[in-house]
Design a protein around this motif. Structure first.
Motif, mmCIF file in Angstrom:
data_model
loop_
_atom_site.group_PDB
_atom_site.id
_atom_site.type_symbol
_atom_site.label_atom_id
_atom_site.label_comp_id
_atom_site.label_asym_id
_atom_site.label_seq_id
_atom_site.Cartn_x
_atom_site.Cartn_y
_atom_site.Cartn_z
ATOM 1 N N ASP A 29 0.911 -1.101 -0.148
ATOM 2 C CA ASP A 29 0.146 -0.042 -0.004
ATOM 3 C C ASP A 29 0.910 1.053 -0.134
ATOM 4 O OD1 ASP A 29 -2.503 -1.148 0.030
ATOM 5 O OD2 ASP A 29 -2.302 -1.934 2.330
ATOM 6 N N GLY A 30 1.952 0.948 -0.057
ATOM 7 C CA GLY A 30 3.035 2.185 -0.174
ATOM 8 C C GLY A 30 3.527 2.918 1.345
ATOM 9 N N HIS A 31 3.121 1.986 2.432
ATOM 10 C CA HIS A 31 3.384 2.474 3.793
ATOM 11 C C HIS A 31 4.978 2.069 3.969
ATOM 12 C CE1 HIS A 31 -0.634 3.369 4.309
ATOM 13 N NE2 HIS A 31 -0.964 2.134 4.213
ATOM 14 N N ARG A 32 5.557 2.983 4.648
ATOM 15 C CA ARG A 32 7.092 2.767 4.992
ATOM 16 C C ARG A 32 7.408 2.278 6.226
ATOM 17 N NH1 ARG A 32 8.225 7.716 4.090
ATOM 18 N NH2 ARG A 32 8.862 7.453 1.804
ATOM 19 N N VAL A 33 8.155 1.161 6.334
ATOM 20 C CA VAL A 33 8.643 0.565 7.488
ATOM 21 C C VAL A 33 10.133 0.541 7.642
ATOM 22 C CG1 VAL A 33 8.790 -1.769 8.684
ATOM 23 C CG2 VAL A 33 6.646 -0.879 7.580
ATOM 24 N N GLU A 34 10.832 1.005 8.529
ATOM 25 C CA GLU A 34 12.334 0.715 8.960
ATOM 26 C C GLU A 34 12.389 -0.503 9.678
ATOM 27 O OE1 GLU A 34 15.863 3.545 10.574
ATOM 28 O OE2 GLU A 34 13.917 3.683 11.198
ATOM 29 N N ILE A 35 13.483 -1.320 9.043
ATOM 30 C CA ILE A 35 14.124 -2.302 10.153
ATOM 31 C C ILE A 35 15.225 -1.702 10.417
ATOM 32 C CG2 ILE A 35 14.536 -4.812 10.041
ATOM 33 C CD1 ILE A 35 11.834 -4.177 9.062
ATOM 34 N N TYR A 36 15.628 -1.779 11.954
ATOM 35 C CA TYR A 36 16.492 -0.963 12.594
ATOM 36 C C TYR A 36 17.299 -1.742 13.806
ATOM 37 C CZ TYR A 36 16.612 3.390 15.945
ATOM 38 O OH TYR A 36 17.078 4.386 16.576
ATOM 39 N N THR A 37 18.407 -1.223 13.764
ATOM 40 C CA THR A 37 19.059 -1.830 15.018
ATOM 41 C C THR A 37 20.263 -0.971 15.202
ATOM 42 O OG1 THR A 37 20.163 -3.641 15.946
ATOM 43 C CG2 THR A 37 20.630 -3.319 13.692
ATOM 44 N N SER A 38 21.010 -1.110 16.530
ATOM 45 C CA SER A 38 22.401 -0.471 16.769
ATOM 46 C C SER A 38 22.187 0.940 17.100
ATOM 47 C CB SER A 38 23.295 -0.755 15.573
ATOM 48 O OG SER A 38 23.574 -2.058 15.331
ATOM 49 N N ASP A 39 21.062 1.531 17.634
ATOM 50 C CA ASP A 39 21.019 2.880 18.356
ATOM 51 C C ASP A 39 21.808 2.553 19.884
ATOM 52 O OD1 ASP A 39 19.082 1.585 19.669
ATOM 53 O OD2 ASP A 39 17.737 3.242 19.325
ATOM 54 N N TYR A 40 21.548 3.750 20.910
ATOM 55 C CA TYR A 40 22.269 3.763 21.681
ATOM 56 C C TYR A 40 21.429 4.120 23.137
ATOM 57 C CZ TYR A 40 22.350 8.642 20.616
ATOM 58 O OH TYR A 40 21.838 10.016 20.180
ATOM 59 N N TYR A 41 21.962 3.908 24.415
ATOM 60 C CA TYR A 41 21.505 4.159 25.792
ATOM 61 C C TYR A 41 21.340 5.692 25.908
ATOM 62 C CZ TYR A 41 20.936 3.852 30.893
ATOM 63 O OH TYR A 41 20.355 3.798 32.201
ATOM 64 N N THR A 42 20.097 6.138 26.287
ATOM 65 C CA THR A 42 20.117 7.688 26.577
ATOM 66 C C THR A 42 19.296 7.876 28.018
ATOM 67 O OG1 THR A 42 17.709 7.557 25.565
ATOM 68 C CG2 THR A 42 19.439 8.180 24.247
ATOM 69 N N GLY A 43 19.733 6.791 28.947
ATOM 70 C CA GLY A 43 18.912 6.723 30.107
ATOM 71 C C GLY A 43 19.895 7.434 31.168
ATOM 72 N N ASP A 44 21.052 7.926 30.795
ATOM 73 C CA ASP A 44 21.910 8.844 31.935
ATOM 74 C C ASP A 44 21.077 10.053 32.088
ATOM 75 O OD1 ASP A 44 23.888 7.153 31.954
ATOM 76 O OD2 ASP A 44 24.976 7.891 30.345
ATOM 77 N N PRO A 45 20.849 10.468 33.393
ATOM 78 C CA PRO A 45 20.245 11.679 33.833
ATOM 79 C C PRO A 45 20.778 13.098 33.121
ATOM 80 C CG PRO A 45 20.597 10.447 35.734
ATOM 81 C CD PRO A 45 21.283 9.864 34.553
ATOM 82 N N ASP A 46 22.116 12.839 32.929
ATOM 83 C CA ASP A 46 22.683 14.158 32.119
ATOM 84 C C ASP A 46 22.826 13.873 30.612
ATOM 85 O OD1 ASP A 46 24.646 12.303 32.382
ATOM 86 O OD2 ASP A 46 26.458 13.500 33.102
ATOM 87 N N HIS A 47 22.380 13.124 30.025
ATOM 88 C CA HIS A 47 22.303 13.069 28.657
ATOM 89 C C HIS A 47 22.005 14.252 28.034
ATOM 90 C CE1 HIS A 47 21.877 10.903 24.726
ATOM 91 N NE2 HIS A 47 21.031 11.693 24.405
ATOM 92 N N GLU A 48 22.861 14.567 26.850
ATOM 93 C CA GLU A 48 22.786 15.804 26.415
ATOM 94 C C GLU A 48 22.271 15.710 24.938
ATOM 95 O OE1 GLU A 48 26.616 17.982 26.209
ATOM 96 O OE2 GLU A 48 26.609 18.380 28.423
ATOM 97 N N THR A 49 21.539 16.437 24.304
ATOM 98 C CA THR A 49 20.837 16.428 22.912
ATOM 99 C C THR A 49 22.148 16.755 22.031
ATOM 100 O OG1 THR A 49 18.791 17.382 23.659
ATOM 101 C CG2 THR A 49 19.562 17.453 21.375
ATOM 102 N N TYR A 50 22.509 15.476 20.963
ATOM 103 C CA TYR A 50 23.344 16.014 19.846
ATOM 104 C C TYR A 50 22.831 16.550 18.956
ATOM 105 C CZ TYR A 50 27.531 14.970 17.129
ATOM 106 O OH TYR A 50 28.610 15.029 16.266
ATOM 107 N N ARG A 51 23.535 17.818 18.245
ATOM 108 C CA ARG A 51 23.130 18.785 17.319
ATOM 109 C C ARG A 51 23.590 18.420 16.030
ATOM 110 N NH1 ARG A 51 19.439 21.354 20.372
ATOM 111 N NH2 ARG A 51 19.855 21.543 22.827
ATOM 112 N N TRP A 52 22.964 18.032 15.017
ATOM 113 C CA TRP A 52 23.594 17.888 13.768
ATOM 114 C C TRP A 52 23.342 19.207 13.010
ATOM 115 C CZ3 TRP A 52 26.225 13.573 11.734
ATOM 116 C CH2 TRP A 52 26.331 12.583 12.502
#
Length: 233
Positions: A156-179
């Motif tokens: 039907d044209g809907h898009r699905v991403e098969i995805y792996t290997s992102d990272y942990y963001t649970g540290d209280p002082d996690h900072e936003t990475y700005r591209w």
């Protein structure tokens, strides 16, 4: 199930935020993580995230921040204008991402596998079945999120991403990475071209009564920033 509407301010403007639905309980299913005899195809582990095209990234960002979401990464212009934002509640890169563009529309549904070879296996299966036309983009590695990916389109044209290997963001002082929007590694870390359909095509969404939501044009269009491999035209 609770439904509600809210408003957020962006500069001098105020816009209505679309209703959201939340749940607090769900029926438990069988634990299948080690039922390797049942695993097929991409060996999907879980639903990971939604990516939404929205014409007003600052409004979406502010609203989800007010709900307690963190922000792992952004794509920004030279004056820090927001082109895209990745936001999370669980301790991964994102549960929902907002990409600047005509919307509201669903860009893709992301499902996670445990290992990168399962992403490659997905592409091999589509090739073996002579269904390679359903592979829209990838495999590749994102700059944003570091994820290894392949994008598929269903019949039907809907898009699905098969995805792996992102990272942990649970540290209280996690900072936003700005591209920066001019960094051509933001969408593909190896510099592979981002095709036009990935930027321009998405699925319309329905409101809570099943009616298609009207689509508004976006002020910022990331695909208009033609750098590196993103030479669209």
């Amino acid at each position: 199930m609770k439904k509600g509407e809210g408003t957020v301010g962006v500069g001098d403007a105020v816009r209505v935020v679309d209703p959201l639905g939340f749940f607090h309980e769900i029926e438990r299913g069988e634990r299948l993580i080690q039922r390797y005899d049942l695993h097929r195809g991409a060996q999907i582990a879980r639903l990971d995230h939604f990516n939404i095209c929205t014409p007003d990234i600052p409004a979406a960002y502010a609203h989800y921040k007010s709900l307690g979401f963190g922000c792992s990464e952004t794509i920004e212009g030279d004056e820090h204008e927001l082109y895209a934002a990745w936001m999370y509640r669980k301790q991964t890169v994102h549960d929902v991402a907002f990409t600047g563009g005509a919307g509201p529309r669903l860009h893709h549904l992301g499902v996670a596998t445990h290992e990168s070879h399962q992403v490659l296996r997905t592409a091999d299966i589509f090739g073996a079945l002579h269904e390679e036309k359903h592979i829209e983009r990838g495999p590749g590695r994102h700059g944003v999120s570091n994820a290894f990916y392949v994008y598929l389109r269903d019949p039907d044209g809907h898009r699905v991403e098969i995805y792996t290997s992102d990272y942990y963001t649970g540290d209280p002082d996690h900072e936003t990475y700005r591209w920066n929007v001019h960094d051509d590694r933001r969408r593909d870390f190896w510099g592979n071209a981002v095709i036009e359909s990935w930027y321009k095509e998405a699925t319309p969404v329905l409101d809570l009564d099943g009616r298609q939501q009207p689509v508004s044009s976006s002020v910022l269009d990331e695909s208009a920033v033609q750098v590196g491999a993103d030479g669209l035209g």
